[in-house]
Scaffold this motif. Structure first.
Motif, PDB file in Angstrom:
ATOM      1  N   PRO A  28       9.941   2.131   8.041  1.00 43.53           N
ATOM      2  CA  PRO A  28      10.444   3.339   7.354  1.00 43.53           C
ATOM      3  C   PRO A  28      11.680   3.939   8.019  1.00 43.53           C
ATOM      4  CG  PRO A  28       8.059   3.408   7.446  1.00 43.53           C
ATOM      5  CD  PRO A  28       8.485   2.243   8.285  1.00 43.53           C
ATOM      6  N   LEU A  29      11.890   3.647   9.288  1.00 45.43           N
ATOM      7  CA  LEU A  29      13.060   4.180   9.998  1.00 45.43           C
ATOM      8  C   LEU A  29      14.306   3.330   9.781  1.00 45.43           C
ATOM      9  CD1 LEU A  29      11.287   4.996  13.362  1.00 45.43           C
ATOM     10  CD2 LEU A  29      12.152   6.683  11.736  1.00 45.43           C
ATOM     11  N   LEU A  30      14.126   2.108   9.303  1.00 44.06           N
ATOM     12  CA  LEU A  30      15.243   1.178   9.169  1.00 44.06           C
ATOM     13  C   LEU A  30      15.877   1.188   7.789  1.00 44.06           C
ATOM     14  CD1 LEU A  30      13.858  -1.910  11.130  1.00 44.06           C
ATOM     15  CD2 LEU A  30      15.575  -0.265  11.867  1.00 44.06           C
ATOM     16  N   GLY A  31      15.205   1.799   6.837  1.00 42.17           N
ATOM     17  CA  GLY A  31      15.768   1.841   5.497  1.00 42.17           C
ATOM     18  C   GLY A  31      15.584   0.566   4.703  1.00 42.17           C
ATOM     19  N   GLY A  32      14.819  -0.393   5.268  1.00 43.34           N
ATOM     20  CA  GLY A  32      14.561  -1.633   4.542  1.00 43.34           C
ATOM     21  C   GLY A  32      13.287  -1.513   3.728  1.00 43.34           C
ATOM     22  N   ASP A  33      13.093  -2.436   2.756  1.00 44.97           N
ATOM     23  CA  ASP A  33      11.866  -2.369   1.971  1.00 44.97           C
ATOM     24  C   ASP A  33      10.705  -2.947   2.759  1.00 44.97           C
ATOM     25  OD1 ASP A  33      11.549  -5.249   1.481  1.00 44.97           O
ATOM     26  OD2 ASP A  33      13.265  -5.068   0.140  1.00 44.97           O
ATOM     27  N   ASP A  34       9.515  -2.727   2.253  1.00 45.36           N
ATOM     28  CA  ASP A  34       8.310  -3.124   2.971  1.00 45.36           C
ATOM     29  C   ASP A  34       8.152  -4.636   3.105  1.00 45.36           C
ATOM     30  OD1 ASP A  34       7.724  -0.478   3.242  1.00 45.36           O
ATOM     31  OD2 ASP A  34       6.085  -0.432   1.787  1.00 45.36           O
ATOM     32  N   GLU A  35       8.910  -5.394   2.322  1.00 43.43           N
ATOM     33  CA  GLU A  35       8.793  -6.853   2.342  1.00 43.43           C
ATOM     34  C   GLU A  35       9.807  -7.500   3.287  1.00 43.43           C
ATOM     35  OE1 GLU A  35       6.309  -8.379   0.587  1.00 43.43           O
ATOM     36  OE2 GLU A  35       5.729  -6.296   0.240  1.00 43.43           O
ATOM     37  N   LEU A  36      10.588  -6.692   3.996  1.00 40.40           N
ATOM     38  CA  LEU A  36      11.680  -7.229   4.809  1.00 40.40           C
ATOM     39  C   LEU A  36      11.227  -8.300   5.794  1.00 40.40           C
ATOM     40  CD1 LEU A  36      14.729  -6.877   5.603  1.00 40.40           C
ATOM     41  CD2 LEU A  36      13.919  -5.332   7.400  1.00 40.40           C
ATOM     42  N   ARG A 195       2.327   2.917   6.592  1.00 45.28           N
ATOM     43  CA  ARG A 195       2.095   4.002   5.639  1.00 45.28           C
ATOM     44  C   ARG A 195       1.989   5.343   6.359  1.00 45.28           C
ATOM     45  NH1 ARG A 195      -2.501   0.526   2.573  1.00 45.28           N
ATOM     46  NH2 ARG A 195      -1.143  -0.645   1.134  1.00 45.28           N
ATOM     47  N   VAL A 196       1.315   5.343   7.493  1.00 43.12           N
ATOM     48  CA  VAL A 196       1.189   6.576   8.266  1.00 43.12           C
ATOM     49  C   VAL A 196       2.562   7.057   8.723  1.00 43.12           C
ATOM     50  CG1 VAL A 196       0.323   7.560  10.434  1.00 43.12           C
ATOM     51  CG2 VAL A 196      -1.168   6.107   9.038  1.00 43.12           C
ATOM     52  N   LEU A 197       3.362   6.131   9.275  1.00 44.14           N
ATOM     53  CA  LEU A 197       4.677   6.523   9.773  1.00 44.14           C
ATOM     54  C   LEU A 197       5.590   6.953   8.624  1.00 44.14           C
ATOM     55  CD1 LEU A 197       6.048   6.694  12.556  1.00 44.14           C
ATOM     56  CD2 LEU A 197       7.237   4.595  11.978  1.00 44.14           C
TER      57      LEU A 197
END
Length: 210
Positions: A28-36, A195-197
């Protein structure tokens, strides 16, 4: 066993999964999608060679833009104090920089020695990220985090940090006990942590907007 002990005893797959899981939770801090990072996880499941790991790593970096990644200098990875964190950087800025360094520092050739250094650095960086986003000052919790990693304890730790420490331990234990068979559960643990982060990052953004 303590987190430090688990990292010391882990094999190449366990080390790669440990570092990858820490990075995955911080997406979430990198701006990439969850599938990266999914191709890298898939490579661990399939037992692909080092060349495939390096190619998939470069693909992940390319999707974020290589110019946005910061190469660590010496043992600087995970350091959020003073100039290493960008001088007067906010906790959120420092956390983002740490996450980017985690990806930048990933070894292109997955040898046991290189992966062990990376997994250990990712462990420290991820715990510091969770401490920062939980409200700790950049240098407030270093001693506590070091002790927790060495002694395997969570007493007195902020909830966000304690949960991250437990997730790191669980991932390493799963790989130690089940090998490739533990990767699915390790990914589930990391997805839960991500998800928590993400919720924490979203809450901080709403507060910042006022």
């Amino acid at each position: 066993m303590s987190l430090v002990g688990l990292i010391a005893q882990a094999d190449e797959r366990g080390l790669a999964a440990s570092g990858l899981a820490c990075l995955d939770r911080c997406l979430p801090l990198l701006g990439g999608d969850d599938e990266l990072l999914r191709p890298l996880w898939a490579g661990l499941v399939d037992g692909e060679d080092g060349a495939a790991w390096g190619e998939r790593l470069e693909q992940a970096r390319g999707k974020l833009g290589d110019a946005d990644l910061e190469e660590p200098v010496g043992d600087e990875t995970g350091d959020v104090s003073g100039d290493a964190a960008g001088g007067n950087a906010t906790a959120g800025d420092a956390a983002v920089r740490l996450a980017r360094r985690m990806l930048a520092a990933a070894p292109p050739v997955p040898s046991a020695a290189g992966l062990r250094v990376w997994a250990d650095a990712c462990s420290v960086a991820s715990l510091r990220i969770h401490a920062l986003l939980g409200g700790a000052a950049p240098d407030e919790s270093d001693a506590a985090l070091s002790g927790a990693r060495q002694e395997g304890r969570t007493e007195g730790m902020p909830p966000l940090v304690a949960a991250e420490l437990r997730r790191q331990v669980v991932v390493l234990e799963l790989l130690a006990e089940h090998g490739a068979g533990g990767l699915r559960r390790a990914l589930e643990v990391s997805t839960e942590g991500r998800r928590v982060l993400r919720a924490v990052v979203s809450r901080r953004a709403r507060v910042k907007r006022g």
